[in-house]
Design a protein around this motif. Structure first.
Motif, PDB file in Angstrom:
ATOM      1  N   GLU A 116      38.605  38.499  38.951  1.00 39.66           N
ATOM      2  CA  GLU A 116      39.411  37.844  39.984  1.00 39.66           C
ATOM      3  C   GLU A 116      38.963  38.222  41.387  1.00 39.66           C
ATOM      4  O   GLU A 116      38.893  37.367  42.274  1.00 39.66           O
ATOM      5  N   LYS A 117      38.643  39.512  41.585  1.00 37.87           N
ATOM      6  CA  LYS A 117      38.331  39.981  42.937  1.00 37.87           C
ATOM      7  C   LYS A 117      36.917  40.561  43.055  1.00 37.87           C
ATOM      8  O   LYS A 117      36.528  41.045  44.120  1.00 37.87           O
ATOM      9  N   GLU A 120      33.790  38.275  48.023  1.00 41.40           N
ATOM     10  CA  GLU A 120      35.009  39.050  48.280  1.00 41.40           C
ATOM     11  C   GLU A 120      34.737  40.235  49.213  1.00 41.40           C
ATOM     12  O   GLU A 120      35.560  40.545  50.085  1.00 41.40           O
ATOM     13  N   GLY A 154      36.364  40.544  52.910  1.00 42.22           N
ATOM     14  CA  GLY A 154      37.414  41.557  52.877  1.00 42.22           C
ATOM     15  C   GLY A 154      37.458  42.442  54.104  1.00 42.22           C
ATOM     16  O   GLY A 154      36.612  42.376  55.001  1.00 42.22           O
ATOM     17  N   ASP A 192      41.760  49.753  47.701  1.00 44.27           N
ATOM     18  CA  ASP A 192      42.523  48.857  46.839  1.00 44.27           C
ATOM     19  C   ASP A 192      41.572  47.956  46.062  1.00 44.27           C
ATOM     20  O   ASP A 192      40.366  47.938  46.278  1.00 44.27           O
ATOM     21  N   ASN A 245      41.443  44.711  46.127  1.00 48.07           N
ATOM     22  CA  ASN A 245      41.188  43.434  46.792  1.00 48.07           C
ATOM     23  C   ASN A 245      40.163  43.525  47.918  1.00 48.07           C
ATOM     24  O   ASN A 245      39.987  42.548  48.657  1.00 48.07           O
ATOM     25  N   LYS A 277      40.462  34.816  53.386  1.00 50.00           N
ATOM     26  CA  LYS A 277      40.815  34.465  52.012  1.00 50.00           C
ATOM     27  C   LYS A 277      40.174  33.161  51.562  1.00 50.00           C
ATOM     28  O   LYS A 277      40.117  32.878  50.365  1.00 50.00           O
TER      29      LYS A 277
END
Length: 675
Positions: free
Chosen positions: A196-197, A237, A241, A257, A259, A369
């Motif tokens: 996902e990330k 990402e 980020g 984290d 993300n 994002k």
């Protein structure tokens, strides 16, 4: 010695100088401190850290600047401060010791030694009360139970001095090198993917460039769509980020984290040098504009904040300013509104900033994002218009940020980290053809050769006009890689000659012929209680894996079987671990990809050799070496290769067997498809 200073006052390390006015009577690692411990029969406290280390600063403020705690330290111990970036050999030994004690590693690393440097107790960060208690207890135990302490220290020393070959059960594996084996390595690595990330599934998340470079090479061989999708997801990402400085360029060391939002704000040269290589290679494969922007932006940061007048690159920027982590980089909603005026709503949406803040209360870490094309469509503007507005906003924010108190700069220059960055700049030049990138790389490489070398001997550090610490294997390994890359970018054989000289030096001074691996330290350097070998790749590739690649590349260019045979023998030592631990051996995995299929030997001869070379590298072909000359060259693989019909001529060869010479790069590409 200045009033109030301790023995660190004449150090070259900014980290040691930060501690030079502590009430602790710190010494640098050296004969004076070691002799004092023996003469006074005192245990040694060695405290290891680095200038950009947040918890190192915390422990200094809480404990090392505390007079009563300093009195305890001075009374019972000979206290030594070590910059792990200047002395990774010491750090490696005592980090191994801490882990042998069953503890997790980290910095600050505080280890207690007998007077003959043998470790018996250690830990990382201690709060002040716990540190004071530990000091008192250890001093008492050392005085009252000396025999037990020394027995424990001898046992630990024996454990950390054990050969890595024995410790990790490395045995030569002479099985065939196949693409099928790469498939099993990939499957093992893929079980850890965060789909996902991006990256791997457990925070904190480090960029780990060599893992993704391995996947790029694996994808090139197999066209496995999962490999490419995970590469792109991860690089997207990271680039979007908070770990990436959206305003000023450059990457922080890691994200706390999953993300990639909240960075540990320190910026390290070695990360950024490698990430230049990674994003440049990924761009060559994918042509994604995001990757190009990241490379250009990061090089702008490198020039602006990390380069001295002589062309050397500084080591790191601290995470803290004004005593707060990240204060230099974050923004309040009010600041953005005032600075950006009419563009504030768009930029706040673009960077996901809000009145409440997206990090600590009221503070915003700028991050994205959405892909620019999607964001632009959602806001009914063109991508080009969006990019113009964002660039203008970034200029305003960067100018405002320059007024803030800056994070601490670690201005020592390390040859290995500089070489990693030279390689990144050369890869960027290959990807984008930007002469400026090559010029920066050459200026830095000249700096290394002129200021940090003595003949074929390389030094680790440079500060205040002086290089003073013998180079470690990583310094040689990355310098060899950088110089070989510079040759292949310029066809200037002085760089190839330098690479070979350094390689021959390592074979004489670092190589263990019995185990077919290299020691980390020069055999003429200061002796410690153990002489280690670095095997596993981490955020920086291991020095042994890089040397194995260097020997393969130079062995191919120079047609030198001795080099290639050593490279093959080195890979065979770790081959059995590749299928189970590829995440910690990914640079070895890159070498495996080179050996799994024939390596293309590209030779270009003629007055337009460099232009043809520049055209050639626009396509992603990682398993190749490139040689060239405008007329003659004494390199073995250039022998007999001349221009045909008076035109610049390209020879595509495999294992010294060449296809028909051609003049057009497109025809050479066609030959590459049929090795």
């Amino acid at each position: 010695m200045p009033e109030g200073a301790n023995h660190l006052i004449h150090s070259t390390s900014p980290y040691l100088l930060q501690h030079a006015y502590n009430p602790v009577q710190w010494y640098p690692w050296g004969e004076e401190a070691l002799a004092k411990a023996k003469k006074e029969d005192k245990p040694i406290l060695v405290s290891i850290g680095y200038s950009a280390c947040h918890w190192c600063h915390v422990m200094e403020k809480e404990s090392f600047e505390n007079d009563s705690i300093a009195d305890l330290m001075n009374k019972h111990f000979v206290c030594i401060k070590v910059d792990r970036e200047e002395r990774p050999d010491i750090d490696q030994i005592y980090m191994d010791a801490l882990q042998a004690m069953g503890q997790n590693g980290g910095w600050p690393l505080n280890v207690f030694l007998t007077a003959d440097q043998k470790p018996f107790y250690g830990g990382t960060y201690f709060p002040p009360q716990g540190w004071a208690q530990a000091l008192s207890q250890i001093a008492k135990v050392y005085e009252t139970k000396r025999n037990e302490v020394e027995a424990s220290a001898n046992e630990l020393t024996e454990a950390i001095a054990t050969s890595e070959t024995i410790k990790y059960q490395l045995a030569s594996d002479h099985s065939d090198i196949t693409v099928a084996s790469l498939d099993s390595m990939f499957r093992k690595l893929s079980t850890r993917f965060d789909r996902e990330k991006g990256g791997f599934n457990q925070p904190p998340k480090f960029p780990m460039p060599s893992n993704w470079l391995f996947l790029l090479r694996y994808y090139h061989l197999t066209k496995d769509p999962l490999a490419l999708s995970q590469i792109e997801l991860t690089l997207n990402e990271i680039a979007n980020g908070g770990i990436y400085d959206q305003v000023g360029g450059g990457f922080a060391r890691y994200s706390v984290d999953a993300n990639w939002l909240i960075p540990h704000f320190e910026k390290m040269l070695y990360d950024n040098g490698q990430l230049l290589s990674l994003y440049s290679e990924a761009y060559t494969l994918t042509q994604k504009r995001l990757y190009k922007n990241v490379v250009y932006h990061t090089i702008a940061w490198l020039e602006r904040e990390m380069t001295n007048e002589e062309g050397g690159f500084y080591s790191a920027l601290d995470a803290d300013s004004e005593g707060e982590e990240g204060k230099f980089y974050v923004w309040t909603n009010e600041e953005l509104e005032v600075l950006l005026n009419d563009n504030a709503p768009l930029i706040k949406a673009y960077y996901n900033a809000s009145e409440q803040g997206n990090w600590e209360e009221g503070k915003n870490i700028l991050h994205k994002k959405l892909d620019d094309s999607i964001f632009a469509e959602n806001h009914k503007i063109t991508t080009e218009e969006l990019q113009r507005i964002v660039n203008e906003a970034n200029e305003v924010l960067l100018k405002e940020r320059e007024k803030r108190e800056r994070p601490g700069l670690d201005d020592k220059i390390l040859s290995g980290w500089n070489a990693l960055t030279v390689k990144g700049l050369v890869d960027a030049y290959n990807a984008f053809g930007e002469e400026r990138f090559l010029n920066i790389a050459i200026k830095n490489a000249d700096f290394i050769t002129e200021k940090m070398m003595d003949g074929d001997k390389l030094y680790r550090n440079y500060k205040n006009g002086k290089a003073s610490i013998d180079g470690y294997l990583e310094d040689y390994a990355f310098a060899i890689d950088a110089f070989a890359a510079l040759y292949q970018a310029t066809f200037d054989e002085r760089w190839l000659k330098k690479a070979k000289e350094l390689t021959d030096y390592t074979l004489e001074h670092f190589f263990d012929k019995e185990e077919n691996l290299f020691f980390y330290t020069d055999n003429s350097s200061q002796k410690l209680i153990a002489r280690k070998k670095e095997i596993f790749d981490n955020v920086i590739p291991s020095s042994n894996s890089q040397m194995a690649i260097n020997l393969y590349v130079l062995g191919t260019i120079y047609d030198k079987n001795e080099y290639k045979n050593i490279s093959t023998a080195m890979l065979s030592k770790v081959k059995s671990l590749l299928s189970t631990d590829i995440g910690y051996l990914s640079n070895w995995g890159c070498l495996y990809t080179y050996m799994a299929t024939p390596t293309a030997e590209i030779a270009i001869v003629g007055e337009n050799a460099l232009a043809k070379r520049s055209e050639f590298v626009q396509r992603y072909i990682p398993n190749k070496v490139m040689m060239g000359a405008s007329s003659d060259s004494n390199l073995p693989l250039m022998e007999g290769k001349t221009t045909a019909a008076g035109k610049t001529t390209i020879y595509v060869c495999y294992n010294k067997t060449c296809k028909l010479p051609v003049h057009e790069v497109k025809k050479a590409f066609d030959q590459l498809q049929k090795p």
